[in-house]
Design an enzyme around this catalytic site. Structure first.
Site, mmCIF file in Angstrom:
data_model
loop_
_atom_site.group_PDB
_atom_site.id
_atom_site.type_symbol
_atom_site.label_atom_id
_atom_site.label_comp_id
_atom_site.label_asym_id
_atom_site.label_seq_id
_atom_site.Cartn_x
_atom_site.Cartn_y
_atom_site.Cartn_z
ATOM 1 N N LYS A 119 41.559 82.189 56.918
ATOM 2 C CA LYS A 119 41.059 80.832 57.158
ATOM 3 C C LYS A 119 39.755 80.892 57.948
ATOM 4 O O LYS A 119 39.604 81.741 58.838
ATOM 5 C CB LYS A 119 42.129 80.050 57.928
ATOM 6 C CG LYS A 119 41.840 78.571 58.123
ATOM 7 C CD LYS A 119 43.031 77.877 58.792
ATOM 8 C CE LYS A 119 42.795 76.391 59.029
ATOM 9 N NZ LYS A 119 43.963 75.732 59.675
ATOM 10 N N SER A 200 45.562 71.764 57.375
ATOM 11 C CA SER A 200 44.171 72.084 57.261
ATOM 12 C C SER A 200 43.914 73.466 56.665
ATOM 13 O O SER A 200 42.767 73.784 56.337
ATOM 14 C CB SER A 200 43.512 72.030 58.652
ATOM 15 O OG SER A 200 44.054 73.016 59.506
ATOM 16 N N THR A 221 48.366 73.672 64.084
ATOM 17 C CA THR A 221 48.493 72.943 65.343
ATOM 18 C C THR A 221 49.612 71.915 65.188
ATOM 19 O O THR A 221 50.473 71.774 66.043
ATOM 20 C CB THR A 221 47.169 72.251 65.714
ATOM 21 O OG1 THR A 221 46.136 73.236 65.713
ATOM 22 C CG2 THR A 221 47.252 71.575 67.073
ATOM 23 N N SER A 222 49.579 71.212 64.061
ATOM 24 C CA SER A 222 50.692 70.361 63.641
ATOM 25 C C SER A 222 50.655 70.252 62.126
ATOM 26 O O SER A 222 49.916 69.451 61.574
ATOM 27 C CB SER A 222 50.571 68.972 64.283
ATOM 28 O OG SER A 222 51.641 68.156 63.857
ATOM 29 N N GLY A 223 51.386 71.125 61.465
ATOM 30 C CA GLY A 223 51.525 71.030 60.014
ATOM 31 C C GLY A 223 50.524 71.784 59.168
ATOM 32 O O GLY A 223 50.635 71.789 57.940
ATOM 33 N N SER A 224 49.555 72.441 59.768
ATOM 34 C CA SER A 224 48.450 72.989 58.972
ATOM 35 C C SER A 224 48.764 74.256 58.188
ATOM 36 O O SER A 224 47.988 74.639 57.310
ATOM 37 C CB SER A 224 47.227 73.233 59.854
ATOM 38 O OG SER A 224 46.575 72.018 60.098
#
Ligand SMILES: *[C@@H]1O[C@H](CO)[C@@H](O)[C@H](O)[C@H]1NC(C)=O
Ligand SMILES: *[C@@H]1O[C@H](CO)[C@@H](O)[C@H](O)[C@H]1NC(C)=O
Ligand SMILES: *[C@@H]1O[C@H](CO)[C@@H](O)[C@H](O)[C@H]1NC(C)=O
Ligand SMILES: *[C@@H]1O[C@H](CO)[C@@H](O)[C@H](O)[C@H]1NC(C)=O
Ligand SMILES: *[C@@H]1O[C@H](CO)[C@@H](O)[C@H](O)[C@H]1NC(C)=O
Ligand SMILES: *[C@@H]1O[C@H](CO)[C@@H](O)[C@H](O)[C@H]1NC(C)=O
Ligand SMILES: CC(=O)N[C@H]1CO[C@H](CO)[C@@H](O)[C@@H]1O
Length: 551
Positions: A119, A200, A221-224
């Site tokens: 990434k 993301s 971080t939350s869901g990425s």
């Protein structure tokens, strides 16, 4: 330049360019030698590390061949899907050296010689740019590789490129799209045209699904990690915060950021996690790792791993999230697989504080305060900071005035909100807010549900799995669960991206206690092997280059 960049027009399903003899002839391994008998060339869309390593060991092909094949695959689809932002100009040379090591009997580990894509927020100190999709960082130099990258290199993996992503890991705009960055364009996924890739780690999801490398790394971080894995029919592990070092990874929140594998199989995710996990003096959070020696994550992959496990369903969460009936149907099918594999399902393992959690600003404010502090300290770590940006107000100024950053069409609302909070994570105001967030998501959420019901895991459809564990830093693994069925009404979201349509993938998430990856991997593996959902889905676009084309 390694290979011509082509604009392929509407007919993308063409054979590769990478068979260009430029690389193939220059190195004396399989390319020049006659391939040994009995060689298998696994289709790269599903190839596992076991298959690829077997061919490398047998001399059927070299790591140089693998790199060339993957470069061809990237070229096959990139102009349509915009998955990869940069290629590593040294990839072939690195592969060649790893081939020499293999010839000399030096195998660094089970992933020796396998190509990987990472990434675009993971720091590299080579010729590539870690931009997090922003021109603010183009040309920035890191003082050294991030710990993640150092570990990949140590393990003998070849970083062939940087992946596109939701810019700033989706922490900039309220008016952007998943998978869009100023530097990389708009990623789309492969199951329906203009498919929202989620984010993301958008490029990580699409690239792993399409076999543009052996595997990818994402960050969450939350869901990425979980969400793009869900939408791209792959396996993703969001490790416990602190299991993988964040040193020189562009941060959002030190309390929530974590780096994990995105792969096509659970076993390969386990192997990659083994490589990247572990303590790092440069990231304090890794000192919380409770093991003297890391668990053997691959060994956890047992078909029997669901037997006798207690798996909870947070029934109130299914209701509060108002989950679509078609997702619930797939979820119920998954539950029957778990039951048949010997697991006990415990209903009403509720997230007792979920309503309060959803309406409380505390968890959002923790991230805001962390970001203001953490992004400033990130800038101060750079060896070269081309735009001399030191903190969030300066980053906002740059972004709002640099035309390629597409402001105001893509706004900076998240940064505006973070700055409007008026304090950062060094403020005395911060701690009580953080405590409240952890109480609601922990005792009132995932940790309470696990402990009260003596569970090994909680399961949820993956699109609803991430927000609660994000706050407590607890792990998740997502596995393909199926696809939206025929007859599903097409749902088009922002800027024409397709959110939901027949054939769009969905995943099942296993949520566990801190540091419970070993057990989660076992359950996920047993479910994967008993359901084999990944192979059932159909894409509208696929790269065509295979190993045979470059030999
Ligand atoms: C991928 O596509 C984008 C957008 O078209 C392009 O800018 C980029 O250079 C491409 N990357 C590769 C590796 O071809
Ligand atoms: C990194 O960015 C610079 C521009 O700052 C560019 O010249 C270079 O080609 C980029 N590196 C790669 C590998 O694309
Ligand atoms: C780790 O914690 C120590 C003690 O609080 C602190 O001095 C140090 O700066 C921290 N290091 C990092 C990398 O955060
Ligand atoms: C869990 O939630 C469900 C659905 O809201 C509710 O019916 C049930 O009473 C709750 N159970 C417990 C133990 O809280
Ligand atoms: C964080 O807040 C403190 C106290 O107000 C301030 O001195 C410091 O500059 C802030 N740090 C950043 C990076 O904004
Ligand atoms: C958000 O983006 C859309 C599409 O470009 C645009 O029409 C709209 O004005 C933008 N909204 C804001 C608040 O910037
Ligand atoms: C790195 C790179 O070439 N980025 C390009 C990605 O795509 C956008 C939009 O298609 C271009 O504007 C960028 O130059």
């Amino acid at each position: 330049m390694l290979f011509p960049r082509m604009h392929l027009g509407p007919l993308y399903l063409i054979a590769s360019l990478a068979s260009s003899p430029a690389f193939a002839s220059s190195f004396g391994f399989s390319s020049d030698l006659k391939a040994p008998v009995g060689c298998d060339y696994p289709p790269l869309i599903d190839a596992t590390s076991d298959q690829l390593s077997f061919g490398l060991e047998k001399g059927c092909y070299s790591s140089v061949d693998l790199v060339n094949a993957y470069l061809g695959r990237i070229a096959d689809v990139n102009s349509t899907l915009q998955v990869v932002t940069e290629l590593n100009p040294d990839a072939v040379e690195i592969a060649r050296n790893l081939d020499i090591e293999r010839r000399d009997g030096r195998i660094r580990g089970p992933l020796h010689g396998l190509p990987i894509l990472i990434k675009g927020n993971i720091g590299v100190a080579d010729k590539m740019n870690t931009t997090v999709g922003s021109y603010a960082l183009l040309g920035a130099k890191f003082p050294q590789d991030s710990t993640m990258v150092a570990k990949l290199r140590e393990a003998g993996m070849i970083i062939i490129g940087m992946l596109n992503l939701s810019q700033w890991a989706n922490y900039r705009s309220s008016n952007s799209t998943n998978g869009w960055s100023a530097y990389g364009g708009q990623v789309t996924a492969a199951y329906v045209e203009q498919q929202d890739p989620s984010g993301s780690s958008s490029g990580s999801g699409v690239a792993s699904d399409l076999g543009l490398a052996f595997a990818t790394l994402g960050t969450e971080t939350s869901g990425s990690i979980v969400s793009p894995s869900d939408r791209n029919n792959i396996v993703g592990i969001k490790p416990t915060v602190g299991l993988t070092s964040r040193y020189l990874v562009v941060p959002i929140s030190q309390r929530q950021d974590t780096i994990g594998p995105m792969t096509r199989t659970v076993k390969d995710a386990a192997k990659l996690l083994q490589v990247i996990a572990g303590p790092d003096p440069k990231d304090n959070y890794t000192s919380a790792i409770p093991f003297d020696t890391l668990p053997d994550y691959e060994a956890a992959c047992q078909l029997s791993a669901l037997k006798g496990k207690r798996i909870g369903i947070p029934t109130n969460a299914l209701e509060l999230f108002s989950i679509n009936q078609r997702i619930l149907e797939a979820f119920n099918t998954a539950i029957s697989v778990l039951t048949e594999a010997g697991a006990t399902i415990i209903e009403n393992a509720n997230f007792t504080a979920l309503e309060e959690f959803n309406s409380s600003p505390s968890s959002v404010n923790v991230v805001k305060a962390d970001f203001v502090s953490d992004i400033a300290s990130f800038f101060s770590d750079l060896a070269t900071n081309p735009n001399k940006i030191a903190n969030l107000p300066e980053l906002r100024d740059f972004t709002q005035s640099f035309s390629l950053e597409a402001f105001p069409d893509r706004d900076t609302a998240r940064w505006d909100d973070a700055l409007n909070l008026g304090f950062n994570n060094t403020s005395p105001k911060f701690w009580p807010i953080y405590q409240e967030a952890v109480r609601l998501a922990g005792e009132g959420g995932i940790i309470g549900a696990l402990h009260r019901n003596k569970l090994d895991a909680v399961i949820l459809p993956s699109s609803f799995a991430a927000s609660v564990p994000a706050v407590v830093g607890s792990p998740i693994i997502t596995v393909p669960m199926g696809a939206w069925p025929p007859g599903t009404e097409v749902e088009v979201g922002k800027r024409g991206l397709v959110n939901v349509a027949p054939g769009v993938p969905m995943g099942l998430s296993f949520l566990g206690d801190l540091w419970s990856e070993e057990s989660l991997i076992g359950m996920a593996y047993a479910y994967e092997q008993r359901s084999l959902n990944r192979g059932k889905l159909k894409r509208y676009i696929q790269p065509k280059t295979e190993l045979q084309d470059v030999l």
